[in-house]
Design a protein around this motif. Structure first.
Motif, short mmCIF file in Angstrom:
data_model
loop_
_atom_site.label_atom_id
_atom_site.label_comp_id
_atom_site.label_asym_id
_atom_site.label_seq_id
_atom_site.Cartn_x
_atom_site.Cartn_y
_atom_site.Cartn_z
N TRP A 95 -0.30 -4.44 -3.29
CA TRP A 95 -1.24 -3.66 -4.10
C TRP A 95 -2.52 -4.45 -4.34
O TRP A 95 -3.62 -3.93 -4.23
CB TRP A 95 -0.61 -3.28 -5.43
N GLY A 127 -4.63 -4.84 -1.21
CA GLY A 127 -5.40 -3.63 -0.94
C GLY A 127 -6.68 -3.56 -1.76
O GLY A 127 -7.64 -2.89 -1.36
N LYS A 156 -6.05 0.14 -0.34
CA LYS A 156 -4.62 0.15 -0.63
C LYS A 156 -3.84 0.98 0.40
O LYS A 156 -2.78 0.55 0.87
CB LYS A 156 -4.38 0.72 -2.04
#
Length: 284
Positions: free
Chosen positions: A45, A48, A122
């Motif tokens: 996460w 991203g 992401k």
């Protein structure tokens, strides 16, 4: 002749709506199965959000030949030429992008008002592993006849090495983003590094030997141990290390490392990558 075209269980003609929808459903299932571990990894996460877009783009461009090769050998529907393989590759990328976006949205990791660059970053980072899963859908969900047809395609030396590369990526991608790779490399001594190299080769060759004994490999029965080791295990381990180095660089895990830690991190990630390469016929 293309893969599965010679199978005793002849699939529906390419382009049939019913067959394409069935293949597309397989592709989405494969994308979720392969991509879910990374979709639920916090480091992915953050990557991203702040990852270098140039590196991510380069990684994706370098992966396109791999995806085309996967479509040729084991895509989610029959293909009858390289044009079909290229088309299916971009379909798989679209499947990977959509499936990753939906799951990240449901996880609350994509929200209204979020910057477009963060959203694309992401989802884009997750697209590659999900696309690989989409193209491996046949191996995961196909009938025994289709699986056997695909296996015959790999029973050549170049097919063997290609499959090992896919197996290395299969496991390395799931572990490369985590901090543990760098922490383990930092804590290891030169003795630990040499020991891990030795263990990687032993475990990898054990898998290669198991596959050879099962009759799934291209290696003829009775081939000497040293020949299999030099022609398959050693090249496979080199492939695993190169894949590990590329993924670590793309994920920005090597930027602040000294030479010793850098080499150690590649060898650490090379351990699961080598297992994935050796066991590629069993896990793919």
């Amino acid at each position: 002749m293309s893969r599965r075209a010679s199978a005793t269980h002849k699939p529906a003609p390419r382009g049939t709506s019913r067959h394409f929808l069935r293949a597309l459903a397989r592709a989405f299932a494969g994308a979720i199965v392969f991509g879910l571990p990374l979709l639920m990894t916090m480091e992915m996460w953050w990557l991203g959000f702040h990852a270098d877009r140039g590196r991510m783009a380069l990684l994706f461009i370098l992966s396109l030949p791999l995806l085309v090769g996967l479509s040729h050998y084991s895509g989610f529907e029959p293909t009858f030429g390289w044009v079909d393989d290229v088309v299916d590759t971009f379909v798989a990328c679209a499947v990977g992008f959509v499936s990753s976006g939906v799951i990240l949205l449901l996880f609350g990791l994509i929200e209204p008002g979020m910057a477009a660059s963060e959203v694309i970053g992401k989802i884009g980072l997750q697209t590659l592993p999900a696309s690989i899963g989409a193209l491996l859908a046949t191996g995961q969900f196909a009938s025994p006849e289709e699986r056997e047809a695909d296996q015959k395609r790999f029973r050549k030396y170049q097919g063997e090495l290609f499959l090992m590369m896919v197996g290395a990526i299969f496991l390395a991608l799931s572990m490369a983003p985590t901090d543990e790779m760098m922490l383990i490399a930092y804590m290891m001594t030169p003795t630990h590094v040499l020991g891990l190299i030795f263990l990687s080769l032993v475990v990898m060759h054990a898998f290669v030997h198991a596959v050879e004994s099962s009759g799934k490999a291209y290696v003829p029965s009775g081939t000497p141990f040293w020949s299999v080791f030099l022609r398959i295990t050693i090249p496979g381990y080199v492939i695993a290390l190169l894949i590990s180095a590329l993924i670590l660089w793309a994920f920005e895990r090597t930027d602040s490392c000294g030479p010793a830690t850098l080499m150690g991190s590649v060898i650490v990630l090379g351990f699961p990558a080598a297992i994935g390469a050796g066991a590629s016929r069993l896990i793919i």
